[in-house]
Design a protein around this motif. Structure first.
Motif, mmCIF file in Angstrom:
data_model
loop_
_atom_site.group_PDB
_atom_site.id
_atom_site.type_symbol
_atom_site.label_atom_id
_atom_site.label_comp_id
_atom_site.label_asym_id
_atom_site.label_seq_id
_atom_site.Cartn_x
_atom_site.Cartn_y
_atom_site.Cartn_z
ATOM 1 N N ASN A 2 -1.131 -30.527 45.588
ATOM 2 C CA ASN A 2 -0.280 -29.501 46.451
ATOM 3 C C ASN A 2 0.970 -29.147 45.536
ATOM 4 N N VAL A 3 1.159 -27.794 45.568
ATOM 5 C CA VAL A 3 2.503 -27.073 44.989
ATOM 6 C C VAL A 3 3.132 -26.559 46.120
ATOM 7 N N VAL A 4 4.256 -27.200 46.678
ATOM 8 C CA VAL A 4 5.005 -26.691 47.750
ATOM 9 C C VAL A 4 6.390 -26.134 47.284
ATOM 10 N N PHE A 5 6.266 -24.659 47.446
ATOM 11 C CA PHE A 5 7.613 -23.811 47.244
ATOM 12 C C PHE A 5 8.433 -23.609 48.681
ATOM 13 N N PHE A 6 9.809 -24.546 48.336
ATOM 14 C CA PHE A 6 10.692 -24.319 49.548
ATOM 15 C C PHE A 6 11.320 -23.073 49.161
ATOM 16 N N LEU A 7 11.521 -22.215 50.321
ATOM 17 C CA LEU A 7 12.263 -20.896 50.029
ATOM 18 C C LEU A 7 13.550 -20.944 50.910
ATOM 19 N N VAL A 8 14.703 -20.461 50.471
ATOM 20 C CA VAL A 8 15.529 -20.238 51.107
ATOM 21 C C VAL A 8 16.139 -18.924 51.176
ATOM 22 N N PRO A 9 16.984 -18.337 52.180
ATOM 23 C CA PRO A 9 17.254 -16.674 51.916
ATOM 24 C C PRO A 9 17.909 -16.437 50.720
ATOM 25 N N GLY A 10 17.365 -15.391 50.309
ATOM 26 C CA GLY A 10 18.081 -14.510 49.080
ATOM 27 C C GLY A 10 17.189 -15.324 47.865
ATOM 28 N N VAL A 11 16.134 -15.812 48.031
ATOM 29 C CA VAL A 11 15.572 -16.345 46.793
ATOM 30 C C VAL A 11 14.885 -15.336 45.918
#
Length: 302
Positions: A3-12
């Motif tokens: 698994n490759v999990v991308f953690f996204l924050v606002p303004g990515v």
């Protein structure tokens, strides 16, 4: 399956996300077992470029072969960056503690710092915020003027397009540099490397230059190093004279094209021998007519 999990924050930043995602997606297209997913602390995140992105709220079950990537975001300073909740920071820490790999692109390194993962480790980030990263996380060893660093399964990159270099490095480490080169060619980018740690593969060690002609020649040699590649044919394939190719190649890599090919053959032969192949069998597999040249090359490097 990894698994490759991308953690996204606002303004990515879109390229911080899309570059590595494209690398692992292409790896999956070529038969390597990657599943990509996207997690955030809200169901929709608006990118720095204004595109809304949907994401899941629940983290998948993660094992040691899995990877978490934190892309960077737009912020004037790291101190002004979006907040990250305790749950996400705990997931980053726990995943690494359980043997997993955690990576960041650009300002994403600050999230790793907030999770305590940069303490005592080498790291990097975009040049605009390197000084601030060092101030915010004084126990980290911030490395300047490199594309990426890797230290105990913590991998950080300088930002934007260097996220592609980071992802290609991970692929090369897991599946071999030839796979990374195949993906780079499919993406029409060069498999250039400039990491902090010493790089044992010649394909990576001799790619930290900006000569496009030499990169094209290396692309051919990388994929066909077991074949006879006469200098006239190699020079013709990249559109320069033999003398020009030899001069450019030596200036960029410190090797002639022939010596570069021999280095690739030697490394592959050493791998085969370490896995039980005889010297004669390894020599034939990597393209030597007999084992005498392989023995001479091994003696030269011993």
């Amino acid at each position: 399956m990894s698994n490759v999990v991308f953690f996204l924050v606002p303004g990515v930043h879109l390229l911080d996300l899309a570059g590595p995602a494209q690398v692992f997606s292409t790896a999956a297209d070529f038969g390597h077992p990657y599943t990509l997913s996207y997690v955030a602390e809200q169901p929709q995140v608006t990118s720095a470029q204004g595109l809304p992105l949907a994401a899941g709220l629940d983290w998948p079950e993660l094992g040691p072969e899995d990877l978490i990537v934190v892309p960077g975001w737009r912020a004037v300073t790291l101190a002004a960056a979006p907040s990250i909740g305790a749950t996400a920071l705990r997931v980053l820490r726990d995943h690494h503690a359980q043997g997993g790999t955690v990576a960041s692109v650009c300002a994403g390194a600050d999230a790793l710092g907030r999770a305590g993962l940069l303490d005592g480790r080498h790291c990097t980030t975009h040049h605009d915020v390197q000084d601030e990263l060092a101030l915010r996380h004084p126990k980290a060893a911030v490395v300047r003027d490199v594309l990426f660093t890797t230290d105990d399964r913590i991998i950080t990159s300088a930002g934007i397009a260097s996220g592609i270099d980071l992802a290609l490095h991970i692929v090369a480490t897991r599946h071999g540099p030839a796979v990374a080169a195949q993906i780079a060619r499919d993406m029409v980018v060069y498999a250039r490397r400039n990491g902090h740690e010493p790089q044992t593969s010649a394909m990576l060690r001799h790619r930290s230059h900006l000569d496009d002609t030499v990169h094209r020649a290396q692309d051919l040699i990388d994929t066909r190093f077991g074949e006879a590649l006469p200098l006239p044919a190699l020079a013709s394939a990249v559109g320069v004279s033999e003398r020009t190719l030899t001069r450019l190649f030596s200036r960029a890599t410190g090797l002639t094209p022939l010596r570069y090919q021999q280095t690739l053959r030697l490394e592959r032969a050493e791998h085969l021998i370490s896995h039980g192949a005889t010297i004669d069998a390894a020599a034939r597999t990597v393209g030597f007519e007999d084992a005498r040249m392989l023995r001479r090359l091994r003696a030269r490097t011993s």
